[in-house]
Every structure is written in structure tokens, then in C-alpha cells.
Design a protein around this motif. Sequence first.
Motif, PDB file in Angstrom:
ATOM      1  N   SER A   1       0.823  -1.206   0.000  1.00  0.00           N
ATOM      2  CA  SER A   1       0.000   0.000   0.000  1.00  0.00           C
ATOM      3  C   SER A   1       0.857   1.255   0.000  1.00  0.00           C
ATOM      4  O   SER A   1       0.414   2.314  -0.452  1.00  0.00           O
ATOM      5  CB  SER A   1      -0.922   0.007   1.227  1.00  0.00           C
ATOM      6  N   LEU A   2       2.072   1.159   0.525  1.00  0.00           N
ATOM      7  CA  LEU A   2       2.946   2.315   0.664  1.00  0.00           C
ATOM      8  C   LEU A   2       4.060   2.287  -0.370  1.00  0.00           C
ATOM      9  O   LEU A   2       4.414   1.232  -0.904  1.00  0.00           O
ATOM     10  CB  LEU A   2       3.558   2.356   2.071  1.00  0.00           C
ATOM     11  N   ALA A   3       4.611   3.455  -0.636  1.00  0.00           N
ATOM     12  CA  ALA A   3       5.763   3.588  -1.528  1.00  0.00           C
ATOM     13  C   ALA A   3       6.545   4.823  -1.117  1.00  0.00           C
ATOM     14  O   ALA A   3       5.962   5.832  -0.686  1.00  0.00           O
ATOM     15  CB  ALA A   3       5.325   3.694  -2.986  1.00  0.00           C
TER      16      ALA A   3
ATOM     17  N   VAL B   1       6.515   9.184   2.222  1.00  0.00           N
ATOM     18  CA  VAL B   1       5.892   7.859   2.222  1.00  0.00           C
ATOM     19  C   VAL B   1       4.444   8.036   1.792  1.00  0.00           C
ATOM     20  O   VAL B   1       3.649   8.660   2.497  1.00  0.00           O
ATOM     21  CB  VAL B   1       5.961   7.196   3.608  1.00  0.00           C
ATOM     22  N   ASN B   2       4.094   7.511   0.622  1.00  0.00           N
ATOM     23  CA  ASN B   2       2.764   7.720   0.048  1.00  0.00           C
ATOM     24  C   ASN B   2       1.901   6.471   0.177  1.00  0.00           C
ATOM     25  O   ASN B   2       2.377   5.354  -0.031  1.00  0.00           O
ATOM     26  CB  ASN B   2       2.883   8.089  -1.434  1.00  0.00           C
ATOM     27  N   ASN B   3       0.632   6.689   0.484  1.00  0.00           N
ATOM     28  CA  ASN B   3      -0.344   5.603   0.508  1.00  0.00           C
ATOM     29  C   ASN B   3      -1.196   5.706  -0.755  1.00  0.00           C
ATOM     30  O   ASN B   3      -2.096   6.539  -0.850  1.00  0.00           O
ATOM     31  CB  ASN B   3      -1.223   5.695   1.755  1.00  0.00           C
ATOM     32  N   SER B   4      -0.901   4.859  -1.728  1.00  0.00           N
ATOM     33  CA  SER B   4      -1.617   4.889  -3.008  1.00  0.00           C
ATOM     34  C   SER B   4      -2.720   3.842  -3.079  1.00  0.00           C
ATOM     35  O   SER B   4      -3.304   3.635  -4.147  1.00  0.00           O
ATOM     36  CB  SER B   4      -0.629   4.660  -4.157  1.00  0.00           C
TER      37      SER B   4
ATOM     38  N   THR C   1      -6.425   1.921  -1.627  1.00  0.00           N
ATOM     39  CA  THR C   1      -7.794   2.382  -1.364  1.00  0.00           C
ATOM     40  C   THR C   1      -8.197   2.209   0.092  1.00  0.00           C
ATOM     41  O   THR C   1      -9.371   2.368   0.435  1.00  0.00           O
ATOM     42  CB  THR C   1      -8.784   1.603  -2.250  1.00  0.00           C
ATOM     43  N   SER C   2      -7.237   1.879   0.945  1.00  0.00           N
ATOM     44  CA  SER C   2      -7.544   1.675   2.359  1.00  0.00           C
ATOM     45  C   SER C   2      -6.467   2.314   3.225  1.00  0.00           C
ATOM     46  O   SER C   2      -5.342   2.542   2.787  1.00  0.00           O
ATOM     47  CB  SER C   2      -7.656   0.181   2.678  1.00  0.00           C
ATOM     48  N   GLU C   3      -6.805   2.583   4.450  1.00  0.00           N
ATOM     49  CA  GLU C   3      -5.894   3.216   5.392  1.00  0.00           C
ATOM     50  C   GLU C   3      -4.924   2.187   5.970  1.00  0.00           C
ATOM     51  O   GLU C   3      -5.273   1.020   6.163  1.00  0.00           O
ATOM     52  CB  GLU C   3      -6.708   3.866   6.516  1.00  0.00           C
ATOM     53  N   VAL C   4      -3.695   2.616   6.236  1.00  0.00           N
ATOM     54  CA  VAL C   4      -2.718   1.753   6.907  1.00  0.00           C
ATOM     55  C   VAL C   4      -2.422   2.349   8.278  1.00  0.00           C
ATOM     56  O   VAL C   4      -2.493   3.567   8.472  1.00  0.00           O
ATOM     57  CB  VAL C   4      -1.423   1.619   6.076  1.00  0.00           C
ATOM     58  N   ARG C   5      -2.084   1.478   9.237  1.00  0.00           N
ATOM     59  CA  ARG C   5      -1.919   1.929  10.616  1.00  0.00           C
ATOM     60  C   ARG C   5      -0.612   1.407  11.201  1.00  0.00           C
ATOM     61  O   ARG C   5      -0.012   0.459  10.690  1.00  0.00           O
ATOM     62  CB  ARG C   5      -3.107   1.463  11.467  1.00  0.00           C
ATOM     63  N   ASP C   6      -0.216   2.067  12.313  1.00  0.00           N
ATOM     64  CA  ASP C   6       0.980   1.685  13.074  1.00  0.00           C
ATOM     65  C   ASP C   6       2.199   1.548  12.159  1.00  0.00           C
ATOM     66  O   ASP C   6       2.808   0.478  12.041  1.00  0.00           O
ATOM     67  CB  ASP C   6       0.747   0.376  13.831  1.00  0.00           C
ATOM     68  N   VAL C   7       2.550   2.652  11.525  1.00  0.00           N
ATOM     69  CA  VAL C   7       3.628   2.651  10.534  1.00  0.00           C
ATOM     70  C   VAL C   7       4.948   3.009  11.215  1.00  0.00           C
ATOM     71  O   VAL C   7       5.086   4.087  11.805  1.00  0.00           O
ATOM     72  CB  VAL C   7       3.338   3.647   9.395  1.00  0.00           C
ATOM     73  N   THR C   8       5.898   2.092  11.139  1.00  0.00           N
ATOM     74  CA  THR C   8       7.251   2.331  11.642  1.00  0.00           C
ATOM     75  C   THR C   8       8.174   2.571  10.454  1.00  0.00           C
ATOM     76  O   THR C   8       8.260   1.734   9.553  1.00  0.00           O
ATOM     77  CB  THR C   8       7.760   1.134  12.460  1.00  0.00           C
ATOM     78  N   ILE C   9       8.859   3.705  10.464  1.00  0.00           N
ATOM     79  CA  ILE C   9       9.676   4.116   9.321  1.00  0.00           C
ATOM     80  C   ILE C   9      11.130   4.230   9.759  1.00  0.00           C
ATOM     81  O   ILE C   9      11.431   4.766  10.835  1.00  0.00           O
ATOM     82  CB  ILE C   9       9.187   5.460   8.752  1.00  0.00           C
ATOM     83  N   LYS C  10      12.012   3.731   8.910  1.00  0.00           N
ATOM     84  CA  LYS C  10      13.446   3.847   9.140  1.00  0.00           C
ATOM     85  C   LYS C  10      14.125   4.339   7.866  1.00  0.00           C
ATOM     86  O   LYS C  10      13.720   3.983   6.757  1.00  0.00           O
ATOM     87  CB  LYS C  10      14.062   2.508   9.555  1.00  0.00           C
TER      88      LYS C  10
ATOM     89  N   GLU D   1       0.657   6.901  13.548  1.00  0.00           N
ATOM     90  CA  GLU D   1      -0.607   6.229  13.897  1.00  0.00           C
ATOM     91  C   GLU D   1      -1.321   5.696  12.668  1.00  0.00           C
ATOM     92  O   GLU D   1      -1.767   4.541  12.647  1.00  0.00           O
ATOM     93  CB  GLU D   1      -1.512   7.197  14.654  1.00  0.00           C
ATOM     94  N   SER D   2      -1.429   6.501  11.622  1.00  0.00           N
ATOM     95  CA  SER D   2      -2.112   6.049  10.407  1.00  0.00           C
ATOM     96  C   SER D   2      -1.743   6.957   9.241  1.00  0.00           C
ATOM     97  O   SER D   2      -1.376   8.122   9.433  1.00  0.00           O
ATOM     98  CB  SER D   2      -3.631   6.035  10.595  1.00  0.00           C
ATOM     99  N   ILE D   3      -1.846   6.406   8.039  1.00  0.00           N
ATOM    100  CA  ILE D   3      -1.708   7.171   6.798  1.00  0.00           C
ATOM    101  C   ILE D   3      -2.938   6.841   5.960  1.00  0.00           C
ATOM    102  O   ILE D   3      -3.115   5.704   5.521  1.00  0.00           O
ATOM    103  CB  ILE D   3      -0.421   6.815   6.033  1.00  0.00           C
ATOM    104  N   ARG D   4      -3.787   7.819   5.762  1.00  0.00           N
ATOM    105  CA  ARG D   4      -5.053   7.588   5.063  1.00  0.00           C
ATOM    106  C   ARG D   4      -4.822   7.375   3.571  1.00  0.00           C
ATOM    107  O   ARG D   4      -3.721   7.589   3.052  1.00  0.00           O
ATOM    108  CB  ARG D   4      -5.984   8.778   5.281  1.00  0.00           C
ATOM    109  N   THR D   5      -5.883   6.999   2.877  1.00  0.00           N
ATOM    110  CA  THR D   5      -5.824   6.809   1.431  1.00  0.00           C
ATOM    111  C   THR D   5      -5.466   8.119   0.731  1.00  0.00           C
ATOM    112  O   THR D   5      -6.103   9.150   0.964  1.00  0.00           O
ATOM    113  CB  THR D   5      -7.180   6.304   0.910  1.00  0.00           C
TER     114      THR D   5
END
Length: 223
Positions: free
Chosen positions: A13-15, A111-114, A116-125, A146-150
Motif C-alpha cells: 500500500s505504501l511507496a 511515504v505515500n499511501n496509493s 484504497t484503504s488506510e494503513v496503521r501503526d507505521v514504523t519508518i526507518k 498512527e495512520s496514513i489515510r488513502t
Amino acid sequence: MSATQTQTHGPHSLAFRVMRLCKPSFHVDPPLRIDPFDLLAGEDFSDDPSSASLFRRHVSSADAVDSDLSYRNRFLLNHPTDPIGLSGLLLLPQSFGAIYLGETFCSYISVNNSSTSEVRDVTIKAEIQTERQRILLLDTSKSPVESIRTGGRYDFIVEHDVKELGAHTLVCSALYNDADGERKYLPQFFKFVVANPLSVRTKVRVVKVGSRISTSLFIPPCH
């Protein structure tokens, strides 16, 4: 900067999107511009002050009435600085460009959410990996997003003082929960090469003076 992506358990979902932050340059407008006075008047037109003054006022009034935004006057000189070709606009770098030893590598990462649904608890390094070491630039493990919406994104900036030559890899990774609650891991790798800003070339010249031979060594610095 070249990018590679390793996918696990199907599509993500992310890129990540990476742009190097550099100083903008001036946008140069290349078309040649002319003064309409030079087209309609001869060299001796200015010998008559009254005629020249009348013509100048006529051209100025015509420009004032014509206030549309068309491009029909784009080749006219409306200001003394127009021949320079600088439009006053700043242009962001269109490519990664070269990076040299001793510079500060600064990058804007998104970090893009492309999906159609929300992603949660995103840990980024974000890390810089060289042949000798691995340097951590960003880690949100202690405070995950916490979340990245659509259609949404999470942006951040990283900096690194470049102290090694050769191949470097910017490693960006995200650990997140998708809409089905599945925990997914997304790594992406952005590669670039650090070059030496200076190089030294030696040249030996042998000069024979009579029976004596002298040798000279020249070391010109090269950028």
C-alpha cells in the motif's frame, strides 16, 4: 539516484519517494527579444526629438491598454533586464546530480499511501549504507505513525555529512498494518555514488641543457 524495491507478501500500500534537496537555479528564458522601436524607426528617427517622444508615448499607451495574458508580446523588450533571459522564477533540480566528498547530503523523503484503504501503526526507518558502515538517519520505532489515510503521505527530511567515497545506498523501510490487519514490511533502496571533488595529476618533464639533464615535476590541481 536509482531505486530498487523488495516486495514481501504481494503488493504494498505504501511507496517511498525521494528527492534530493539542493539550491534552486534561475529559470532562463532563451527566446531572443527585440525592441519594437528598432523595427518601426530608422537610425535617424531619434534626430527629431518631437517625433521620437511622440512615438515612445504611443507605444507606452498601447502596452498599457493591452493587459491580456496572451503570448503575442513575449518577444518584446518591456524591461531593461529582459535581454538577460532571467524570468525571475526559480527552478528545482530535475535530477539527482553529482554529490562530492565533504558535502552534506540532504534529502526529502515522502511515504505515500496509493491504496484504497488506510494503513496503521507505521514504523519508518531511513539509513545510509556504505562499504564500511551503516548510519541510522531516522527511526520512528518508539513513536510509530498512527495512520496514513488513502492518498495521504508522511514526509520527513534527513541529512548526512558525506565522509566516504564510492557507492552509497539510502535504505528506506516501513513496517505497517494493512486493511486486513496483516503486518507488512516494505524496504526500498536508493543508490548513488560519491565522487572526489579534486584530483591530482603529475607530469614529469625532462629537459637536456648541454651535457646536463634536469627533471621537473609539475603537480597541477584539477577540479
